[in-house]
Design an enzyme around this catalytic site. Structure first.
Site, PDB file in Angstrom:
ATOM      1  N   ASN A 195       0.803  -1.221   0.000  1.00  0.00           N
ATOM      2  CA  ASN A 195       0.000   0.000   0.000  1.00  0.00           C
ATOM      3  C   ASN A 195       0.843   1.281   0.000  1.00  0.00           C
ATOM      4  O   ASN A 195       0.306   2.380   0.112  1.00  0.00           O
ATOM      5  CB  ASN A 195      -0.935   0.027   1.214  1.00  0.00           C
ATOM      6  CG  ASN A 195      -2.012  -1.031   1.127  1.00  0.00           C
ATOM      7  OD1 ASN A 195      -2.322  -1.521   0.054  1.00  0.00           O
ATOM      8  ND2 ASN A 195      -2.571  -1.399   2.263  1.00  0.00           N
ATOM      9  N   VAL A 202       0.163   6.522  -1.456  1.00  0.00           N
ATOM     10  CA  VAL A 202      -0.369   5.832  -0.276  1.00  0.00           C
ATOM     11  C   VAL A 202      -1.763   5.292  -0.620  1.00  0.00           C
ATOM     12  O   VAL A 202      -2.678   6.069  -0.876  1.00  0.00           O
ATOM     13  CB  VAL A 202      -0.468   6.780   0.936  1.00  0.00           C
ATOM     14  CG1 VAL A 202      -1.024   6.044   2.153  1.00  0.00           C
ATOM     15  CG2 VAL A 202       0.889   7.390   1.249  1.00  0.00           C
ATOM     16  N   CYS A 203      -1.900   3.981  -0.652  1.00  0.00           N
ATOM     17  CA  CYS A 203      -3.195   3.367  -0.969  1.00  0.00           C
ATOM     18  C   CYS A 203      -3.987   3.152   0.316  1.00  0.00           C
ATOM     19  O   CYS A 203      -3.612   2.325   1.152  1.00  0.00           O
ATOM     20  CB  CYS A 203      -2.988   2.029  -1.678  1.00  0.00           C
ATOM     21  SG  CYS A 203      -2.449   2.207  -3.374  1.00  0.00           S
ATOM     22  N   LEU A 204      -5.055   3.904   0.453  1.00  0.00           N
ATOM     23  CA  LEU A 204      -5.872   3.833   1.659  1.00  0.00           C
ATOM     24  C   LEU A 204      -7.293   4.245   1.308  1.00  0.00           C
ATOM     25  O   LEU A 204      -7.510   5.262   0.635  1.00  0.00           O
ATOM     26  CB  LEU A 204      -5.298   4.778   2.722  1.00  0.00           C
ATOM     27  CG  LEU A 204      -5.800   4.629   4.152  1.00  0.00           C
ATOM     28  CD1 LEU A 204      -5.342   3.303   4.766  1.00  0.00           C
ATOM     29  CD2 LEU A 204      -5.312   5.796   5.013  1.00  0.00           C
TER      30      LEU A 204
END
Length: 393
Positions: A195, A202-204
């Site tokens: 992520n 930033v993968c969120l």
């Protein structure tokens, strides 16, 4: 008459002699009294000084005892609290979102109102623990521009590393989420998590950068979502992963299997061996050599107080590397630990620390000498050996 005169003269002499003796005796008694009073005064002063000395000694012993009783966790919280949140001038030209900021001319009243509320929460509620903390810097004139430093949680490949994130709240904020980018990537070399891309993405779900499985409270909600929530989610959900490999979508099925265990250790994307090496190299040694601007005091004090713990942790990783299937993994960790100890030994005490040394137990302040001095000695021995080898050759 002659006899009377003689008797009178004799009596006068006797009286005068008696008076002289009485006066002399009076002077002696006075002097004796003054001497005794002086001795009594000196004795009293001595006793008072003794009592005061005993009190000071008792206080000193008490203070030392109290200091010695403080754990490193307590000292870390007490000493690092003042660094949690600061407003300063952020150099926008080097910020990841510099181009977005250049075109940001809107007053954005809703953004301003929301930021005021969120910043107030950040001032009060930022996590501060020996295990992991979040430090925030906000631009004085442009509060929608900020930076965040998160220290890696324990029991993860990121343990005690310092990871910097650039943050920007666009004009759509709070209708839309803030933008966050990881800056600690070894100049784009390292993907620290499935992520966390090597470009810093930033993968969120909360940021709207990953939709897989996201629903309800996981998405950004203008009414309830906050910057604090974003930072804590990165700290816990991403950097808080003991096995980051399983952060990859659809990998959960491998949990507990032989394949899953092997991949969790050595996978290119999320394998903890690679991430331990990268964390030491970039989030520890890299930060000690070139600390993130605005977080210099945080980084210096963080590594000063956690130096012993970090070295012990890496030594544990080295022991674990005995069973590693990866060629050269153990030797790489050993080399990096040596480099880290050299950088830790260079860390100076700031004037602020020198002035506040009484607030930090002596057994913690002397840890540098105890833990890292041996590194420099070993380094000198190695240089001498290499010189001898060259001479013989």
């Amino acid at each position: 008459e002659v006899v009377k005169k003689l008797f009178k003269a004799t009596m006068v002499k006797v009286v005068r002699s008696v008076d002289a003796m009485a006066l002399k005796q009076k002077q002696v008694l006075k002097k004796d009294r003054e001497t005794r009073e002086q001795q009594l005064l000196l004795r009293t002063q001595s006793e008072q000084e003794g009592e005061e000395g005993e009190e000071r000694e008792g206080e000193s012993k008490s203070t030392t005892k109290e200091e010695e009783e403080l754990t490193i966790e307590q000292v870390y919280r007490l000493h690092m609290k003042k660094y949690l949140f600061k407003m300063l001038d952020i150099k926008s030209s080097t910020h990841h979102y510099a181009s977005s900021l250049a075109s940001d001319k809107s007053a954005a009243k809703k953004r301003k109102k929301k930021l005021k509320k969120d910043l107030k929460q950040l001032k009060k509620d930022l996590p501060l623990e020996f295990g992991s903390s979040i430090f925030v810097r906000v631009d004085k004139t442009k509060p929608h521009l900020m930076q965040c430093l998160i220290t890696g949680p324990g029991d993860t490949p990121y343990d005690s590393g310092c990871f910097q994130f650039d943050v920007y709240c666009p004009t759509t904020f709070p209708g839309g989420p803030p933008k966050v980018n990881l800056q600690t990537t070894g100049a784009g070399q390292v993907r620290f998590n499935p992520n966390l891309y090597n470009c810093g993405k930033v993968c969120l779900s909360l940021l709207g950068t990953w939709q897989g499985g996201a629903h309800g409270k996981e998405n950004w909600d203008a009414k309830v979502s906050t910057l604090w929530q974003v930072f804590v989610s990165i700290q816990g959900q991403i950097l808080g992963s003991t096995y980051p490999y399983f952060n990859e979508p659809s990998i959960e099925a491998q949990w507990g299997t032989t394949q899953g265990k092997a991949s969790a250790r050595t996978a290119k994307n999320g394998g903890y061996e690679r991430l331990r090496v990268a964390s030491i190299r970039h989030a520890m040694i890299g930060q000690l050599k070139n600390p993130s601007v605005g977080f210099e005091e945080v980084i210096q004090n963080h590594f000063l107080l956690k130096g012993n713990y970090i070295c012990t942790q890496i030594e544990g990783w080295i022991e674990e590397a005995d069973s590693s299937p990866t060629n050269g993994h153990k030797s790489t960790l050993v080399k990096l630990l040596g480099e880290l100890k050299i950088e830790l030994a260079k860390t100076p005490f700031s004037m602020e620390q020198i002035n506040e040394r009484k607030k930090i137990p002596s057994h913690i302040l002397t840890q540098k000498k105890q833990s890292f001095q041996i590194t420099n000695q070993n380094k000198r021995r190695t240089l001498k050996k290499n010189k001898r080898k060259k001479t013989l050759a």
